[in-house]
Design a protein around this motif. Structure first.
Motif, PDB file in Angstrom:
ATOM      1  N   SER A 135     -27.736 -46.065  87.260  1.00 24.40           N
ATOM      2  CA  SER A 135     -27.821 -44.820  86.505  1.00 24.40           C
ATOM      3  C   SER A 135     -28.818 -45.003  85.363  1.00 24.40           C
ATOM      4  O   SER A 135     -28.599 -45.827  84.468  1.00 24.40           O
ATOM      5  N   PRO A 136     -29.923 -44.252  85.356  1.00 24.44           N
ATOM      6  CA  PRO A 136     -30.952 -44.472  84.338  1.00 24.44           C
ATOM      7  C   PRO A 136     -30.500 -44.056  82.939  1.00 24.44           C
ATOM      8  O   PRO A 136     -29.613 -43.215  82.774  1.00 24.44           O
ATOM      9  N   ASP A 137     -31.107 -44.660  81.956  1.00 26.70           N
ATOM     10  CA  ASP A 137     -30.865 -44.300  80.560  1.00 26.70           C
ATOM     11  C   ASP A 137     -31.099 -42.800  80.384  1.00 26.70           C
ATOM     12  O   ASP A 137     -32.121 -42.259  80.826  1.00 26.70           O
ATOM     13  N   GLY A 138     -30.123 -42.119  79.785  1.00 31.20           N
ATOM     14  CA  GLY A 138     -30.260 -40.693  79.524  1.00 31.20           C
ATOM     15  C   GLY A 138     -29.762 -39.801  80.635  1.00 31.20           C
ATOM     16  O   GLY A 138     -29.755 -38.563  80.466  1.00 31.20           O
ATOM     17  N   GLU A 139     -29.323 -40.363  81.755  1.00 26.06           N
ATOM     18  CA  GLU A 139     -28.827 -39.518  82.849  1.00 26.06           C
ATOM     19  C   GLU A 139     -27.599 -38.736  82.382  1.00 26.06           C
ATOM     20  O   GLU A 139     -26.642 -39.320  81.860  1.00 26.06           O
ATOM     21  N   GLU A 140     -27.651 -37.428  82.537  1.00 23.42           N
ATOM     22  CA  GLU A 140     -26.594 -36.503  82.082  1.00 23.42           C
ATOM     23  C   GLU A 140     -26.345 -36.605  80.575  1.00 23.42           C
ATOM     24  O   GLU A 140     -25.361 -36.080  80.068  1.00 23.42           O
ATOM     25  N   GLY A 141     -27.263 -37.296  79.860  1.00 26.92           N
ATOM     26  CA  GLY A 141     -27.163 -37.416  78.408  1.00 26.92           C
ATOM     27  C   GLY A 141     -26.585 -38.729  77.920  1.00 26.92           C
ATOM     28  O   GLY A 141     -26.563 -38.987  76.707  1.00 26.92           O
ATOM     29  N   PHE A 142     -26.120 -39.590  78.834  1.00 28.70           N
ATOM     30  CA  PHE A 142     -25.498 -40.852  78.423  1.00 28.70           C
ATOM     31  C   PHE A 142     -26.541 -41.909  78.070  1.00 28.70           C
ATOM     32  O   PHE A 142     -27.552 -42.032  78.754  1.00 28.70           O
ATOM     33  N   PRO A 143     -26.283 -42.699  77.031  1.00 31.27           N
ATOM     34  CA  PRO A 143     -27.228 -43.765  76.674  1.00 31.27           C
ATOM     35  C   PRO A 143     -27.080 -44.984  77.573  1.00 31.27           C
ATOM     36  O   PRO A 143     -25.991 -45.277  78.079  1.00 31.27           O
ATOM     37  N   GLY A 144     -28.190 -45.674  77.769  1.00 35.48           N
ATOM     38  CA  GLY A 144     -28.173 -46.946  78.472  1.00 35.48           C
ATOM     39  C   GLY A 144     -28.380 -46.833  79.971  1.00 35.48           C
ATOM     40  O   GLY A 144     -27.909 -45.888  80.605  1.00 35.48           O
ATOM     41  N   GLU A 145     -29.123 -47.805  80.508  1.00 40.30           N
ATOM     42  CA  GLU A 145     -29.206 -47.939  81.964  1.00 40.30           C
ATOM     43  C   GLU A 145     -27.939 -48.653  82.418  1.00 40.30           C
ATOM     44  O   GLU A 145     -27.649 -49.769  81.975  1.00 40.30           O
ATOM     45  N   LEU A 146     -27.189 -47.993  83.280  1.00 42.67           N
ATOM     46  CA  LEU A 146     -25.888 -48.517  83.697  1.00 42.67           C
ATOM     47  C   LEU A 146     -25.937 -48.903  85.167  1.00 42.67           C
ATOM     48  O   LEU A 146     -26.255 -48.078  86.029  1.00 42.67           O
ATOM     49  N   ASN A 147     -25.655 -50.159  85.449  1.00 39.38           N
ATOM     50  CA  ASN A 147     -25.567 -50.634  86.830  1.00 39.38           C
ATOM     51  C   ASN A 147     -24.103 -50.668  87.244  1.00 39.38           C
ATOM     52  O   ASN A 147     -23.278 -51.333  86.605  1.00 39.38           O
ATOM     53  N   VAL A 148     -23.807 -49.917  88.305  1.00 43.60           N
ATOM     54  CA  VAL A 148     -22.420 -49.701  88.717  1.00 43.60           C
ATOM     55  C   VAL A 148     -22.203 -50.261  90.118  1.00 43.60           C
ATOM     56  O   VAL A 148     -23.055 -50.111  91.000  1.00 43.60           O
ATOM     57  N   LYS A 149     -21.045 -50.886  90.312  1.00 41.22           N
ATOM     58  CA  LYS A 149     -20.654 -51.366  91.643  1.00 41.22           C
ATOM     59  C   LYS A 149     -19.226 -50.941  91.939  1.00 41.22           C
ATOM     60  O   LYS A 149     -18.326 -51.162  91.124  1.00 41.22           O
ATOM     61  N   VAL A 150     -19.042 -50.311  93.092  1.00 36.87           N
ATOM     62  CA  VAL A 150     -17.715 -49.919  93.567  1.00 36.87           C
ATOM     63  C   VAL A 150     -17.481 -50.621  94.898  1.00 36.87           C
ATOM     64  O   VAL A 150     -18.337 -50.576  95.788  1.00 36.87           O
ATOM     65  N   THR A 151     -16.343 -51.281  95.035  1.00 36.37           N
ATOM     66  CA  THR A 151     -16.022 -51.996  96.262  1.00 36.37           C
ATOM     67  C   THR A 151     -14.742 -51.453  96.871  1.00 36.37           C
ATOM     68  O   THR A 151     -13.711 -51.374  96.193  1.00 36.37           O
ATOM     69  N   TYR A 152     -14.829 -51.045  98.130  1.00 36.03           N
ATOM     70  CA  TYR A 152     -13.657 -50.615  98.898  1.00 36.03           C
ATOM     71  C   TYR A 152     -13.279 -51.745  99.848  1.00 36.03           C
ATOM     72  O   TYR A 152     -14.112 -52.208 100.634  1.00 36.03           O
ATOM     73  N   VAL A 153     -12.032 -52.189  99.797  1.00 35.24           N
ATOM     74  CA  VAL A 153     -11.558 -53.275 100.658  1.00 35.24           C
ATOM     75  C   VAL A 153     -10.317 -52.804 101.409  1.00 35.24           C
ATOM     76  O   VAL A 153      -9.381 -52.260 100.804  1.00 35.24           O
TER      77      VAL A 153
END
Length: 348
Positions: A135-153
């Motif tokens: 998620s790039p910095d400023g996406e939808e107004g949020f600060p910071g580039e956020l790297n997200v991981k979701v794991t389904y097991v």
């Protein structure tokens, strides 16, 4: 155990892929790389009949046109943020206002309406999908580039485990959840009002007219919000408690746990014999009985209507950034956000 892939459609020139995980007893979970959406969970009833126990569609177009977050991962922040704005260290951040001047579920696109990178894996007794999104910095107004991981097991014990991780290069706020609507009757044969819910929560967060937390914590004792003993979900539709009436006659509330309480939720459909046990490390769960689920569309052939599913959205407290006495959802630069919720499906 088996993993298969199928084309689910095309969105903005990108392929939407449906991954289906199947364990040795035949339970299966299907999820998309679009929004991390869980479209189907097939589990047996007491007679061994496999049926779908979540609400979902059969096409990308239906998700785009009609879905109230069916099965999706929502973020960066689940729930509502008052005024679609917040402050961090004296700096103000204006977010996308996508509900009555407030921000809800990550904004217009958020995490629920984007294509994620996806990879499947198989290990001893487990199969799964790892989904990642930058998620790039400023996406939808949020600060910071956020790297997200979701794991389904998926395991051979009919257990679905959802793990979340996130890391930002700036101080920001994060509160992730999965927005699946459960209906243990199977294939939407009935609504969820005769489902029985049990959880050891002594309090809910009071909501205002915009369904934002007021900051007050209400004791559940003597109310239709007391699920410390098993209670029918229909009790909330008949209740005259102002909070039940406020949300459209039912539930759409954060139930909270203190640090000593066991964070376990049990949902049972006596008719089918199916039960769901949810365990989480999060401090609250929003129980939503789909009081607003209406419209001129069908879900797997069934007309959309109120009370067709129940959401169990494990998460941090909604709008916590505006209430200093709520557990913090602030994520420091370089810090790692982690959370896990596990769903056990049984037949009795």
């Amino acid at each position: 155990m088996d993993i298969s892939k199928a084309n689910f459609g095309i969105l903005d020139g990108q392929e939407v892929i449906a991954f289906t995980l199947v364990n040795d007893s035949g339970m299966s979970v299907t999820c998309l790389n679009y929004g991390c959406i869980i479209t189907k969970i097939l589990v047996p009833d007491r007679y061994g009949k496999m049926e779908n126990v979540v609400l979902g569609f059969d096409s990308v177009e239906e998700y785009l046109q009609h879905s109230p977050y069916f099965g999706a991962v929502v973020g960066r922040v689940a729930g509502r943020i008052k005024g679609a704005s917040f402050e961090l260290d004296g700096e103000s951040f204006q977010l996308t206002a996508n509900e009555h001047g407030n921000h809800i579920h990550g904004g217009i696109k958020g995490f629920s309406h984007v294509i994620w990178e996806a990879a499947d894996f198989q290990e001893d007794g487990e199969i799964g999908i790892v989904l990642t999104y930058q998620s790039p910095d400023g996406e939808e107004g949020f600060p910071g580039e956020l790297n997200v991981k979701v794991t389904y097991v998926l395991t051979n014990d009919n257990e679905l485990r959802i793990s979340y991780e996130a890391q930002s290069d700036q101080k920001t706020i994060v509160n992730l959840t999965n927005h699946s609507y459960f209906n243990l009757c199977g294939d939407l044969k009935e609504d969820i009002l005769n489902h029985q819910l049990t959880m050891n929560s002594q309090a809910i967060l009071e909501l205002d007219e915009q369904l934002l937390p007021t900051g007050q914590v209400l004791d559940v004792e003597g109310t239709a919000f007391d699920f410390r003993e098993s209670r029918l979900l229909k009790d909330g539709t008949f209740s005259t408690h102002p909070q039940n009436v406020l949300v459209g006659n039912g539930y759409d509330h954060p139930f909270v746990w203190n640090e000593q309480e066991e964070r376990v939720i049990t949902l049972v459909d006596p008719e089918s014999g199916r039960s769901l046990r949810v365990e989480t490390d999060q401090p609250s769960v929003v129980v939503y009985t789909s009081n607003q689920l209406e419209g001129d569309f069908h879900i797997a052939g069934v007309q959309a209507r109120k009370y067709l599913g129940v959401c169990l959205e494990t998460q941090g407290y909604p709008d916590a950034i505006h209430h200093s006495h709520f557990p913090s959802i602030v994520l420091e630069k370089g810090e790692r956000y982690r959370s896990t919720t596990t769903y056990y499906f049984l037949a009795q």
